[in-house]
Design a protein around this motif. Structure first.
Motif, PDB file in Angstrom:
ATOM      1  N   ASP A  90       0.873  -1.272  -0.196  1.00  0.00           N
ATOM      2  CA  ASP A  90       0.027   0.020   0.081  1.00  0.00           C
ATOM      3  C   ASP A  90       0.711   1.272   0.118  1.00  0.00           C
ATOM      4  OD1 ASP A  90       0.817  -0.502   2.407  1.00  0.00           O
ATOM      5  OD2 ASP A  90      -1.013   0.141   3.387  1.00  0.00           O
ATOM      6  N   TRP A  91       1.885   1.200  -0.516  1.00  0.00           N
ATOM      7  CA  TRP A  91       2.900   2.272  -0.490  1.00  0.00           C
ATOM      8  C   TRP A  91       2.295   3.318  -1.775  1.00  0.00           C
ATOM      9  CZ3 TRP A  91       5.810   2.534   3.275  1.00  0.00           C
ATOM     10  CH2 TRP A  91       6.366   1.653   4.039  1.00  0.00           C
ATOM     11  N   GLU A  92       2.477   4.447  -1.517  1.00  0.00           N
ATOM     12  CA  GLU A  92       2.168   5.838  -2.508  1.00  0.00           C
ATOM     13  C   GLU A  92       3.184   6.058  -3.474  1.00  0.00           C
ATOM     14  OE1 GLU A  92      -0.611   8.470  -1.896  1.00  0.00           O
ATOM     15  OE2 GLU A  92      -2.046   7.100  -1.343  1.00  0.00           O
ATOM     16  N   LEU A  93       4.561   6.236  -2.843  1.00  0.00           N
ATOM     17  CA  LEU A  93       5.608   6.619  -3.456  1.00  0.00           C
ATOM     18  C   LEU A  93       6.713   5.508  -3.235  1.00  0.00           C
ATOM     19  CD1 LEU A  93       7.710   8.683  -4.581  1.00  0.00           C
ATOM     20  CD2 LEU A  93       7.868   9.503  -2.124  1.00  0.00           C
ATOM     21  N   THR A  94       7.459   5.298  -4.529  1.00  0.00           N
ATOM     22  CA  THR A  94       8.646   4.385  -4.552  1.00  0.00           C
ATOM     23  C   THR A  94       9.673   5.104  -5.318  1.00  0.00           C
ATOM     24  OG1 THR A  94       7.017   2.495  -4.702  1.00  0.00           O
ATOM     25  CG2 THR A  94       9.478   2.190  -5.312  1.00  0.00           C
ATOM     26  N   GLU A  95      10.856   5.215  -4.761  1.00  0.00           N
ATOM     27  CA  GLU A  95      11.966   5.531  -5.557  1.00  0.00           C
ATOM     28  C   GLU A  95      13.087   4.654  -5.313  1.00  0.00           C
ATOM     29  OE1 GLU A  95      11.225  10.321  -4.730  1.00  0.00           O
ATOM     30  OE2 GLU A  95      12.844   9.457  -3.402  1.00  0.00           O
ATOM     31  N   VAL A  96      13.939   4.505  -6.298  1.00  0.00           N
ATOM     32  CA  VAL A  96      15.167   3.537  -6.343  1.00  0.00           C
ATOM     33  C   VAL A  96      16.491   4.852  -6.073  1.00  0.00           C
ATOM     34  CG1 VAL A  96      16.757   2.294  -7.680  1.00  0.00           C
ATOM     35  CG2 VAL A  96      14.030   1.979  -7.781  1.00  0.00           C
ATOM     36  N   TRP A  97      17.112   4.511  -5.021  1.00  0.00           N
ATOM     37  CA  TRP A  97      18.608   5.154  -4.773  1.00  0.00           C
ATOM     38  C   TRP A  97      19.662   4.478  -5.162  1.00  0.00           C
ATOM     39  CZ3 TRP A  97      18.784  10.283  -2.561  1.00  0.00           C
ATOM     40  CH2 TRP A  97      17.395  10.921  -2.354  1.00  0.00           C
ATOM     41  N   ILE A  98      20.840   4.943  -5.625  1.00  0.00           N
ATOM     42  CA  ILE A  98      21.957   4.384  -5.854  1.00  0.00           C
ATOM     43  C   ILE A  98      23.194   4.943  -5.243  1.00  0.00           C
ATOM     44  CG2 ILE A  98      20.958   3.165  -8.121  1.00  0.00           C
ATOM     45  CD1 ILE A  98      22.907   5.508  -9.513  1.00  0.00           C
ATOM     46  N   ASP A  99      24.044   4.365  -4.983  1.00  0.00           N
ATOM     47  CA  ASP A  99      25.460   4.558  -4.629  1.00  0.00           C
ATOM     48  C   ASP A  99      26.299   4.304  -5.715  1.00  0.00           C
ATOM     49  OD1 ASP A  99      28.135   5.114  -3.912  1.00  0.00           O
ATOM     50  OD2 ASP A  99      27.795   4.180  -1.875  1.00  0.00           O
ATOM     51  N   PRO A 100      26.536   5.551  -6.754  1.00  0.00           N
ATOM     52  CA  PRO A 100      27.290   5.442  -7.709  1.00  0.00           C
ATOM     53  C   PRO A 100      28.674   5.546  -7.729  1.00  0.00           C
ATOM     54  CG  PRO A 100      26.706   7.807  -7.742  1.00  0.00           C
ATOM     55  CD  PRO A 100      25.979   7.018  -6.573  1.00  0.00           C
ATOM     56  N   MET A 101      29.358   5.474  -6.626  1.00  0.00           N
ATOM     57  CA  MET A 101      30.775   5.101  -6.492  1.00  0.00           C
ATOM     58  C   MET A 101      31.158   3.737  -6.452  1.00  0.00           C
ATOM     59  SD  MET A 101      31.488   8.118  -6.658  1.00  0.00           S
ATOM     60  CE  MET A 101      33.119   8.462  -6.262  1.00  0.00           C
ATOM     61  N   LEU A 102      30.222   2.985  -6.253  1.00  0.00           N
ATOM     62  CA  LEU A 102      30.357   1.534  -5.985  1.00  0.00           C
ATOM     63  C   LEU A 102      30.106   0.743  -7.427  1.00  0.00           C
ATOM     64  CD1 LEU A 102      28.616   0.583  -2.592  1.00  0.00           C
ATOM     65  CD2 LEU A 102      31.295   1.167  -3.017  1.00  0.00           C
ATOM     66  N   SER A 103      31.080  -0.118  -7.559  1.00  0.00           N
ATOM     67  CA  SER A 103      30.957  -1.218  -8.906  1.00  0.00           C
ATOM     68  C   SER A 103      30.861  -2.526  -8.513  1.00  0.00           C
ATOM     69  CB  SER A 103      32.144  -0.706  -9.779  1.00  0.00           C
ATOM     70  OG  SER A 103      31.928  -1.344 -10.980  1.00  0.00           O
ATOM     71  N   PRO A 104      29.608  -3.295  -8.707  1.00  0.00           N
ATOM     72  CA  PRO A 104      28.699  -2.649  -9.181  1.00  0.00           C
ATOM     73  C   PRO A 104      27.880  -1.709  -8.446  1.00  0.00           C
ATOM     74  CG  PRO A 104      28.229  -4.948  -8.413  1.00  0.00           C
ATOM     75  CD  PRO A 104      29.688  -4.603  -8.209  1.00  0.00           C
ATOM     76  N   THR A 105      27.009  -0.948  -9.181  1.00  0.00           N
ATOM     77  CA  THR A 105      26.201   0.082  -8.145  1.00  0.00           C
ATOM     78  C   THR A 105      25.262  -0.501  -7.032  1.00  0.00           C
ATOM     79  OG1 THR A 105      26.161   1.391 -10.073  1.00  0.00           O
ATOM     80  CG2 THR A 105      24.487   1.836  -8.543  1.00  0.00           C
ATOM     81  N   TYR A 106      25.306   0.197  -5.871  1.00  0.00           N
ATOM     82  CA  TYR A 106      24.536  -0.441  -5.043  1.00  0.00           C
ATOM     83  C   TYR A 106      23.204   0.306  -4.762  1.00  0.00           C
ATOM     84  CZ  TYR A 106      23.906  -2.937  -0.388  1.00  0.00           C
ATOM     85  OH  TYR A 106      23.487  -3.685   0.511  1.00  0.00           O
ATOM     86  N   LEU A 156      19.189   1.025  -3.289  1.00  0.00           N
ATOM     87  CA  LEU A 156      18.419   0.749  -1.935  1.00  0.00           C
ATOM     88  C   LEU A 156      16.961   1.380  -2.552  1.00  0.00           C
ATOM     89  CD1 LEU A 156      20.490   2.427   0.747  1.00  0.00           C
ATOM     90  CD2 LEU A 156      19.885   0.115   0.296  1.00  0.00           C
ATOM     91  N   LEU A 157      16.090   0.739  -1.868  1.00  0.00           N
ATOM     92  CA  LEU A 157      14.499   1.284  -2.416  1.00  0.00           C
ATOM     93  C   LEU A 157      14.110   1.752  -1.159  1.00  0.00           C
ATOM     94  CD1 LEU A 157      13.708  -2.267  -3.697  1.00  0.00           C
ATOM     95  CD2 LEU A 157      14.430  -0.354  -5.036  1.00  0.00           C
ATOM     96  N   LEU A 158      13.178   3.153  -1.476  1.00  0.00           N
ATOM     97  CA  LEU A 158      12.571   3.926  -0.782  1.00  0.00           C
ATOM     98  C   LEU A 158      11.114   3.902  -1.058  1.00  0.00           C
ATOM     99  CD1 LEU A 158      12.283   6.270   1.406  1.00  0.00           C
ATOM    100  CD2 LEU A 158      12.740   7.716  -0.224  1.00  0.00           C
ATOM    101  N   PHE A 159      10.283   3.455   0.091  1.00  0.00           N
ATOM    102  CA  PHE A 159       8.986   3.578   0.007  1.00  0.00           C
ATOM    103  C   PHE A 159       8.077   4.340   1.216  1.00  0.00           C
ATOM    104  CE2 PHE A 159      10.350  -0.426  -1.459  1.00  0.00           C
ATOM    105  CZ  PHE A 159       9.501  -0.695  -2.680  1.00  0.00           C
ATOM    106  N   CYS A 160       7.264   5.018   0.747  1.00  0.00           N
ATOM    107  CA  CYS A 160       6.422   5.913   1.667  1.00  0.00           C
ATOM    108  C   CYS A 160       5.004   5.924   1.402  1.00  0.00           C
ATOM    109  CB  CYS A 160       6.920   7.515   1.476  1.00  0.00           C
ATOM    110  SG  CYS A 160       8.511   7.880   1.520  1.00  0.00           S
ATOM    111  N   ASP A 161       4.280   5.698   2.451  1.00  0.00           N
ATOM    112  CA  ASP A 161       2.640   5.705   2.379  1.00  0.00           C
ATOM    113  C   ASP A 161       2.181   6.880   2.484  1.00  0.00           C
ATOM    114  OD1 ASP A 161       2.568   6.466   4.996  1.00  0.00           O
ATOM    115  OD2 ASP A 161       2.066   4.628   5.784  1.00  0.00           O
ATOM    116  N   SER A 162       0.720   7.130   2.425  1.00  0.00           N
ATOM    117  CA  SER A 162       0.019   8.174   2.163  1.00  0.00           C
ATOM    118  C   SER A 162       0.096   9.088   3.485  1.00  0.00           C
ATOM    119  CB  SER A 162      -1.480   8.016   1.933  1.00  0.00           C
ATOM    120  OG  SER A 162      -1.917   7.285   3.087  1.00  0.00           O
TER     121      SER A 162
END
Length: 82
Positions: free
Chosen positions: A11-27, A29-35
């Motif tokens: 029941d999440w309203e918002l989903t974002e994908v965040w990356i650490d571009p300095m790592l290889s392969p890129t790391y 994380l997933l951010l979920f927020c509800d209403s």
């Protein structure tokens, strides 16, 4: 790109994908927020473990930015994850 299947609440309203571009392969994380503004950050590499929770998007965003993560452009609606 294949579909993402998560073992977390749907029941999440918002989903974002965040990356650490300095790592290889890129790391990733997933951010979920509800209403109500409650947010959780999940780590897919740790079995979708919640690694951070907050009662505001701003606090979750600040936590990610402090660790030098960057958001992937665009947002996914919860229905697009399944």
């Amino acid at each position: 790109m294949g579909k993402v299947y998560l073992k977390i609440k749907n029941d999440w309203e918002l989903t974002e994908v965040w990356i650490d571009p300095m790592l290889s392969p890129t790391y990733i994380l997933l951010l979920f927020c509800d209403s109500e503004g409650n947010c959780q950050i999940y780590d897919p590499k740790q079995g979708d473990k919640v690694i951070f929770s907050s009662n505001s998007y701003e606090a979750a965003q600040l936590w990610l930015l402090e660790d030098e993560y960057e958001p992937v452009e665009g947002r996914l609606l919860a229905g697009e994850l399944v």
